[in-house]
Design a protein around this motif. Sequence first.
Motif, mmCIF file in Angstrom:
data_model
loop_
_atom_site.group_PDB
_atom_site.id
_atom_site.type_symbol
_atom_site.label_atom_id
_atom_site.label_comp_id
_atom_site.label_asym_id
_atom_site.label_seq_id
_atom_site.Cartn_x
_atom_site.Cartn_y
_atom_site.Cartn_z
ATOM 1 N N GLY A 120 0.812 -1.219 0.000
ATOM 2 C CA GLY A 120 0.000 0.000 0.000
ATOM 3 C C GLY A 120 0.845 1.269 0.000
ATOM 4 N N TYR A 121 2.162 1.103 -0.095
ATOM 5 C CA TYR A 121 3.074 2.260 -0.144
ATOM 6 C C TYR A 121 3.890 2.196 -1.420
ATOM 7 C CZ TYR A 121 2.043 3.230 4.733
ATOM 8 O OH TYR A 121 1.410 3.542 5.904
ATOM 9 N N SER A 122 4.197 3.359 -1.961
ATOM 10 C CA SER A 122 5.052 3.394 -3.152
ATOM 11 C C SER A 122 6.303 4.218 -2.829
ATOM 12 C CB SER A 122 4.310 3.989 -4.344
ATOM 13 O OG SER A 122 3.930 5.315 -4.074
ATOM 14 N N PRO A 123 7.457 3.785 -3.374
ATOM 15 C CA PRO A 123 8.713 4.461 -3.052
ATOM 16 C C PRO A 123 8.946 5.729 -3.869
ATOM 17 C CG PRO A 123 9.144 2.551 -4.411
ATOM 18 C CD PRO A 123 7.669 2.577 -4.157
ATOM 19 N N ASP A 124 9.459 6.736 -3.198
ATOM 20 C CA ASP A 124 9.955 7.948 -3.838
ATOM 21 C C ASP A 124 11.474 7.814 -3.774
ATOM 22 O OD1 ASP A 124 10.417 10.447 -4.853
ATOM 23 O OD2 ASP A 124 9.746 11.539 -3.074
ATOM 24 N N LEU A 125 12.099 7.550 -4.916
ATOM 25 C CA LEU A 125 13.519 7.205 -4.938
ATOM 26 C C LEU A 125 14.411 8.438 -5.000
ATOM 27 C CD1 LEU A 125 13.367 4.223 -7.450
ATOM 28 C CD2 LEU A 125 13.231 4.173 -4.955
ATOM 29 N N PRO A 126 15.565 8.372 -4.347
ATOM 30 C CA PRO A 126 16.532 9.471 -4.429
ATOM 31 C C PRO A 126 17.073 9.630 -5.847
ATOM 32 C CG PRO A 126 17.085 7.958 -2.640
ATOM 33 C CD PRO A 126 16.008 7.310 -3.456
ATOM 34 N N ALA A 127 17.510 10.815 -6.154
ATOM 35 C CA ALA A 127 18.119 11.081 -7.466
ATOM 36 C C ALA A 127 19.458 10.349 -7.559
ATOM 37 C CB ALA A 127 18.340 12.585 -7.634
ATOM 38 N N PRO A 128 19.883 9.996 -8.775
ATOM 39 C CA PRO A 128 21.200 9.374 -8.939
ATOM 40 C C PRO A 128 22.299 10.330 -8.458
ATOM 41 C CG PRO A 128 19.940 9.268 -10.980
ATOM 42 C CD PRO A 128 19.180 10.153 -10.041
ATOM 43 N N VAL A 129 23.394 9.749 -7.995
ATOM 44 C CA VAL A 129 24.525 10.542 -7.507
ATOM 45 C C VAL A 129 25.741 10.237 -8.373
ATOM 46 C CG1 VAL A 129 26.113 10.903 -5.578
ATOM 47 C CG2 VAL A 129 23.676 10.534 -5.130
ATOM 48 N N LYS A 130 26.419 11.307 -8.815
ATOM 49 C CA LYS A 130 27.691 11.179 -9.532
ATOM 50 C C LYS A 130 28.626 12.250 -8.991
ATOM 51 C CE LYS A 130 27.073 9.083 -14.000
ATOM 52 N NZ LYS A 130 27.209 9.201 -15.433
ATOM 53 N N LEU A 131 29.507 11.836 -8.103
ATOM 54 C CA LEU A 131 30.531 12.753 -7.571
ATOM 55 C C LEU A 131 31.864 12.347 -8.179
ATOM 56 C CD1 LEU A 131 29.796 12.623 -3.736
ATOM 57 C CD2 LEU A 131 29.081 14.385 -5.332
ATOM 58 N N GLU A 132 32.608 13.314 -8.667
ATOM 59 C CA GLU A 132 33.929 13.014 -9.202
ATOM 60 C C GLU A 132 34.884 14.105 -8.762
ATOM 61 O OE1 GLU A 132 34.622 11.186 -12.753
ATOM 62 O OE2 GLU A 132 32.595 10.426 -13.017
ATOM 63 N N SER A 133 36.059 13.682 -8.341
ATOM 64 C CA SER A 133 37.116 14.631 -8.003
ATOM 65 C C SER A 133 38.451 13.950 -8.263
ATOM 66 C CB SER A 133 37.011 15.075 -6.538
ATOM 67 O OG SER A 133 37.677 14.182 -5.684
ATOM 68 N N LYS A 134 39.524 14.667 -8.054
ATOM 69 C CA LYS A 134 40.838 14.051 -8.259
ATOM 70 C C LYS A 134 41.112 12.983 -7.199
ATOM 71 C CE LYS A 134 44.006 17.134 -5.816
ATOM 72 N NZ LYS A 134 45.170 17.991 -6.019
ATOM 73 N N TYR A 135 40.292 12.940 -6.146
ATOM 74 C CA TYR A 135 40.483 11.955 -5.072
ATOM 75 C C TYR A 135 39.715 10.666 -5.323
ATOM 76 C CZ TYR A 135 42.272 16.149 -2.960
ATOM 77 O OH TYR A 135 42.996 17.295 -2.725
ATOM 78 N N GLY A 136 38.764 10.688 -6.246
ATOM 79 C CA GLY A 136 38.000 9.480 -6.530
ATOM 80 C C GLY A 136 36.603 9.815 -7.006
ATOM 81 N N LEU A 178 32.089 8.694 -6.490
ATOM 82 C CA LEU A 178 30.958 7.959 -5.944
ATOM 83 C C LEU A 178 29.881 7.962 -7.021
ATOM 84 C CD1 LEU A 178 29.185 6.635 -3.697
ATOM 85 C CD2 LEU A 178 28.494 8.970 -3.088
ATOM 86 N N ARG A 179 29.343 6.788 -7.326
ATOM 87 C CA ARG A 179 28.210 6.675 -8.242
ATOM 88 C C ARG A 179 27.144 5.837 -7.551
ATOM 89 N NH1 ARG A 179 32.501 5.259 -12.476
ATOM 90 N NH2 ARG A 179 33.117 7.309 -13.173
ATOM 91 N N SER A 180 25.938 6.315 -7.591
ATOM 92 C CA SER A 180 24.839 5.617 -6.928
ATOM 93 C C SER A 180 23.559 5.849 -7.706
ATOM 94 C CB SER A 180 24.696 6.146 -5.486
ATOM 95 O OG SER A 180 23.624 5.537 -4.827
ATOM 96 N N ALA A 181 22.804 4.773 -7.924
ATOM 97 C CA ALA A 181 21.528 4.879 -8.630
ATOM 98 C C ALA A 181 20.515 3.939 -7.991
ATOM 99 C CB ALA A 181 21.713 4.534 -10.103
ATOM 100 N N VAL A 188 22.389 0.487 -6.589
ATOM 101 C CA VAL A 188 23.687 0.039 -7.092
ATOM 102 C C VAL A 188 24.644 1.204 -6.920
ATOM 103 C CG1 VAL A 188 24.964 -0.790 -9.102
ATOM 104 C CG2 VAL A 188 22.596 -1.523 -8.735
ATOM 105 N N ARG A 189 25.760 0.947 -6.262
ATOM 106 C CA ARG A 189 26.687 2.053 -6.004
ATOM 107 C C ARG A 189 28.139 1.597 -6.059
ATOM 108 N NH1 ARG A 189 25.744 2.971 0.477
ATOM 109 N NH2 ARG A 189 26.619 0.967 1.066
ATOM 110 N N SER A 190 28.999 2.543 -6.392
ATOM 111 C CA SER A 190 30.441 2.312 -6.474
ATOM 112 C C SER A 190 31.147 3.495 -5.826
ATOM 113 C CB SER A 190 30.914 2.226 -7.923
ATOM 114 O OG SER A 190 30.285 1.171 -8.601
ATOM 115 N N LEU A 191 32.111 3.181 -4.985
ATOM 116 C CA LEU A 191 32.967 4.196 -4.370
ATOM 117 C C LEU A 191 34.406 3.837 -4.692
ATOM 118 C CD1 LEU A 191 33.582 6.589 -2.435
ATOM 119 C CD2 LEU A 191 33.581 4.901 -0.577
ATOM 120 N N PHE A 192 35.131 4.805 -5.227
ATOM 121 C CA PHE A 192 36.548 4.609 -5.538
ATOM 122 C C PHE A 192 37.319 5.775 -4.952
ATOM 123 C CE2 PHE A 192 40.331 5.047 -8.158
ATOM 124 C CZ PHE A 192 40.797 3.734 -8.190
#
Length: 195
Positions: A124-140, A142-145, A156-160
Amino acid sequence: AYSYAEIAIEKEVRGEEFSRWLYLTSESTEEKVREVISDDFPLKNEVTDFKAIRGDRDQPFMKINVRLKADNSVRKIGSSFALNPIAFDLSAFEKPEERKYLVRLNYPVFVQDSITTDLKNFFGYSPDLPAPVKLESKYGYLRSAFAESKGNVINVRSLFINSGEYPPEEYKDFYSFIELVRKSVRNSIIILNKK
């Protein structure tokens, strides 16, 4: 009735994490492995199942599949629910004012996982999903969807984090990247609204 969420995590481990998991799965008891899994995820949880999958013995990685009931991962907000995200363990990085010496990362930090939250307890509930994340810098980076599929929410997410040497005068910028990652994950809350 809504104090926990059922979560499945598929995590690929490499480098130091690979060595740690290789040792755990070959030399430790099942009870010890369950304890380590519980400690690895900051939500109070009960591990219901886990499996370590290693392909060819020469491959430098393995997949860890974990199913758990995460207690207190759900908050009621009015007539909606909020599902708290699972944070990355970045506790090794101290605040800049506490850092006096060079930071050396001999190996890059790489975390890739897929977190599936079962919504069957939230009929009886529907999800409101967060926006995708794409952070990039010279340090690494983060990608999340997020996606919804068959009564589940999948993140699905990746941190480098790049290997390298960061002197005290540059550490503040490096730490700002780490804080941005923490904030991005913390803000990735799934809201469940009544249909």
